[in-house]
Design a protein around this motif. Structure first.
Motif, PDB file in Angstrom:
ATOM      1  N   TYR A 192     -15.673 -38.841   8.808  1.00  0.00           N
ATOM      2  CA  TYR A 192     -14.241 -38.411   8.665  1.00  0.00           C
ATOM      3  C   TYR A 192     -13.452 -39.329   7.734  1.00  0.00           C
ATOM      4  O   TYR A 192     -13.528 -40.469   7.809  1.00  0.00           O
ATOM      5  CB  TYR A 192     -13.722 -38.428   9.855  1.00  0.00           C
ATOM      6  CG  TYR A 192     -12.348 -37.598  10.076  1.00  0.00           C
ATOM      7  CD1 TYR A 192     -12.103 -36.437  10.446  1.00  0.00           C
ATOM      8  CD2 TYR A 192     -11.104 -38.519   9.604  1.00  0.00           C
ATOM      9  CE1 TYR A 192     -10.771 -35.937  10.405  1.00  0.00           C
ATOM     10  CE2 TYR A 192      -9.927 -38.026   9.757  1.00  0.00           C
ATOM     11  CZ  TYR A 192      -9.758 -36.721  10.048  1.00  0.00           C
ATOM     12  OH  TYR A 192      -8.582 -36.239   9.991  1.00  0.00           O
ATOM     13  N   THR A 196      -9.926 -39.613   4.757  1.00  0.00           N
ATOM     14  CA  THR A 196      -8.794 -39.428   3.968  1.00  0.00           C
ATOM     15  C   THR A 196      -8.619 -40.127   2.617  1.00  0.00           C
ATOM     16  O   THR A 196      -9.162 -41.244   2.623  1.00  0.00           O
ATOM     17  CB  THR A 196      -7.518 -39.786   4.728  1.00  0.00           C
ATOM     18  OG1 THR A 196      -7.295 -40.958   5.263  1.00  0.00           O
ATOM     19  CG2 THR A 196      -7.391 -38.806   6.087  1.00  0.00           C
ATOM     20  N   GLU A 232      -1.178 -46.738   7.123  1.00  0.00           N
ATOM     21  CA  GLU A 232      -2.173 -45.614   6.536  1.00  0.00           C
ATOM     22  C   GLU A 232      -3.386 -45.553   7.512  1.00  0.00           C
ATOM     23  O   GLU A 232      -3.848 -44.373   7.786  1.00  0.00           O
ATOM     24  CB  GLU A 232      -2.646 -45.968   5.238  1.00  0.00           C
ATOM     25  CG  GLU A 232      -3.349 -44.914   4.744  1.00  0.00           C
ATOM     26  CD  GLU A 232      -2.844 -43.646   4.493  1.00  0.00           C
ATOM     27  OE1 GLU A 232      -3.370 -42.573   4.618  1.00  0.00           O
ATOM     28  OE2 GLU A 232      -1.201 -43.643   4.151  1.00  0.00           O
ATOM     29  N   VAL A 278      -2.637 -43.900  10.991  1.00  0.00           N
ATOM     30  CA  VAL A 278      -2.262 -42.251  10.593  1.00  0.00           C
ATOM     31  C   VAL A 278      -3.686 -41.773  10.572  1.00  0.00           C
ATOM     32  O   VAL A 278      -4.211 -40.659  11.144  1.00  0.00           O
ATOM     33  CB  VAL A 278      -1.622 -42.022   9.415  1.00  0.00           C
ATOM     34  CG1 VAL A 278      -1.645 -40.410   9.112  1.00  0.00           C
ATOM     35  CG2 VAL A 278      -0.155 -42.446   9.524  1.00  0.00           C
ATOM     36  N   THR A 279      -4.740 -42.211   9.903  1.00  0.00           N
ATOM     37  CA  THR A 279      -6.233 -41.608   9.725  1.00  0.00           C
ATOM     38  C   THR A 279      -6.725 -41.837  11.184  1.00  0.00           C
ATOM     39  O   THR A 279      -7.556 -40.728  11.335  1.00  0.00           O
ATOM     40  CB  THR A 279      -6.946 -42.501   8.895  1.00  0.00           C
ATOM     41  OG1 THR A 279      -6.274 -42.378   7.501  1.00  0.00           O
ATOM     42  CG2 THR A 279      -8.267 -41.916   8.515  1.00  0.00           C
ATOM     43  N   GLU A 339      -5.311 -41.395  14.093  1.00  0.00           N
ATOM     44  CA  GLU A 339      -4.534 -40.327  14.885  1.00  0.00           C
ATOM     45  C   GLU A 339      -5.248 -39.018  14.426  1.00  0.00           C
ATOM     46  O   GLU A 339      -5.281 -37.982  15.133  1.00  0.00           O
ATOM     47  CB  GLU A 339      -3.164 -40.499  14.628  1.00  0.00           C
ATOM     48  CG  GLU A 339      -2.613 -41.720  15.240  1.00  0.00           C
ATOM     49  CD  GLU A 339      -1.185 -41.704  15.362  1.00  0.00           C
ATOM     50  OE1 GLU A 339      -0.584 -41.231  14.483  1.00  0.00           O
ATOM     51  OE2 GLU A 339      -0.364 -42.718  15.957  1.00  0.00           O
ATOM     52  N   SER A 340      -5.326 -38.811  13.082  1.00  0.00           N
ATOM     53  CA  SER A 340      -5.864 -37.466  12.454  1.00  0.00           C
ATOM     54  C   SER A 340      -7.128 -37.291  13.077  1.00  0.00           C
ATOM     55  O   SER A 340      -7.415 -36.199  13.420  1.00  0.00           O
ATOM     56  CB  SER A 340      -5.654 -37.339  11.191  1.00  0.00           C
ATOM     57  OG  SER A 340      -6.361 -38.234  10.422  1.00  0.00           O
ATOM     58  N   ALA A 341      -8.071 -38.384  13.031  1.00  0.00           N
ATOM     59  CA  ALA A 341      -9.354 -38.094  13.552  1.00  0.00           C
ATOM     60  C   ALA A 341      -9.400 -37.580  15.088  1.00  0.00           C
ATOM     61  O   ALA A 341     -10.292 -36.784  15.366  1.00  0.00           O
ATOM     62  CB  ALA A 341     -10.239 -39.347  13.158  1.00  0.00           C
ATOM     63  N   GLN A 395      -7.012 -36.052  16.497  1.00  0.00           N
ATOM     64  CA  GLN A 395      -6.482 -34.707  16.771  1.00  0.00           C
ATOM     65  C   GLN A 395      -7.496 -33.636  16.241  1.00  0.00           C
ATOM     66  O   GLN A 395      -7.531 -32.562  16.865  1.00  0.00           O
ATOM     67  CB  GLN A 395      -5.166 -34.593  15.895  1.00  0.00           C
ATOM     68  CG  GLN A 395      -3.948 -35.566  16.372  1.00  0.00           C
ATOM     69  CD  GLN A 395      -2.870 -35.351  15.301  1.00  0.00           C
ATOM     70  OE1 GLN A 395      -2.913 -34.701  14.307  1.00  0.00           O
ATOM     71  NE2 GLN A 395      -1.781 -36.070  15.893  1.00  0.00           N
ATOM     72  N   ALA A 396      -8.333 -34.165  15.183  1.00  0.00           N
ATOM     73  CA  ALA A 396      -9.519 -33.096  14.752  1.00  0.00           C
ATOM     74  C   ALA A 396     -10.657 -33.305  15.768  1.00  0.00           C
ATOM     75  O   ALA A 396     -11.623 -32.378  15.557  1.00  0.00           O
ATOM     76  CB  ALA A 396      -9.815 -33.439  13.407  1.00  0.00           C
ATOM     77  N   TRP A 398     -12.927 -35.561  16.131  1.00  0.00           N
ATOM     78  CA  TRP A 398     -13.915 -36.302  15.677  1.00  0.00           C
ATOM     79  C   TRP A 398     -14.286 -37.410  16.528  1.00  0.00           C
ATOM     80  O   TRP A 398     -15.560 -37.706  16.596  1.00  0.00           O
ATOM     81  CB  TRP A 398     -13.718 -36.922  14.125  1.00  0.00           C
ATOM     82  CG  TRP A 398     -14.698 -37.164  13.431  1.00  0.00           C
ATOM     83  CD1 TRP A 398     -15.610 -36.557  12.857  1.00  0.00           C
ATOM     84  CD2 TRP A 398     -15.380 -38.520  13.306  1.00  0.00           C
ATOM     85  NE1 TRP A 398     -16.608 -37.098  12.364  1.00  0.00           N
ATOM     86  CE2 TRP A 398     -16.407 -38.585  12.208  1.00  0.00           C
ATOM     87  CE3 TRP A 398     -14.988 -40.041  14.018  1.00  0.00           C
ATOM     88  CZ2 TRP A 398     -17.465 -39.567  12.116  1.00  0.00           C
ATOM     89  CZ3 TRP A 398     -15.675 -40.964  13.598  1.00  0.00           C
ATOM     90  CH2 TRP A 398     -17.080 -40.827  12.737  1.00  0.00           C
TER      91      TRP A 398
END
Length: 228
Positions: free
Chosen positions: A102, A104, A114, A117-118, A120-122, A124-125, A127
């Protein structure tokens, strides 16, 4: 003993300089504790994270030969499209419920925000999963700034345990091998193809290379880093 426990590879042209404090007794003891503990965890539950600073010129690695008549090396002009710099924040794992990587990619450099944020996005996805272990190095962006309470936050809210690698031990992080493999594969891509993709061609091709990474690739990297 510890010198052989942590082998380094280098060449005469590019010697690998090992920081002397890597082999301080306290660091060696910490490394032994880490290896002993990590061996008790199911590797499927262990995921590794790190960042990679990628320069476009890294892929324009076409070495010029010395002119046999003059003894001079002709200048190598780097296309202006390849002068951009990018930062990749990524995680790797061998849990088949998720993808092997995973990541960005963004312009500029990485910072603690940064990285947050990555993460958190992982999350949410989907992963990461409860009872995962996230292993990071001791970079300030992992436990400082916006992330000074990251380990507590991940455990309290998601039951994800954060572990930190011993000091000066990138060879124990499989994702370092992911970055190395990415750069080597980028050098096989034709310059014309990258340029046809536009100013962000390097970032686009880097993403494609990372997406092509398989579970088998990452499992081999886990074995190399003594996770399996």
């Amino acid at each position: 003993l510890f010198r052989y426990e942590f082998p380094y590879k280098a060449t005469l042209q590019r010697p690998n300089i090992v920081p002397i404090d890597k082999f301080r007794p306290e660091n060696c003891e910490r490394a032994l504790q880490y290896l002993t503990y990590i061996s008790t965890i199911n590797p499927v539950r262990i995921k590794f994270g790190d960042e990679k600073h990628l320069k476009g010129r890294d892929v324009f690695n076409r070495h010029n030969r010395v002119n046999p008549f003059t003894g001079l090396v002709p200048p190598l002009v780097s296309p202006p499209d390849f002068r951009n710099t990018y930062s990749i924040t990524g995680f790797c794992g061998i849990d088949r419920r998720s993808s092997p990587l995973y990541f960005t990619i963004h312009d500029g450099t990485n910072d603690s925000l940064e990285f947050q944020v990555t993460v958190e996005s992982a999350l949410q996805a989907g992963w990461f999963h409860p009872w995962d272990y996230l292993v990071l190095d001791n970079a300030a962006i992992h436990d400082g700034g916006s992330n000074d309470n990251l380990d507590d936050w991940l455990w309290d809210n998601f039951r994800i345990c954060v572990l930190f690698l011993p000091a000066r031990s990138p060879e124990l992080n499989p994702i370092e091998l992911v970055w190395n493999a990415m750069v080597q594969r980028l050098k096989l891509v034709s310059v014309r193809h990258i340029r046809n993709l536009g100013a962000d061609g390097v970032a686009i091709v880097s993403g494609d290379v990372l997406k092509s990474t398989t579970f088998e690739d990452v499992e081999g990297m886990y074995r190399h880093a003594r996770v399996m």
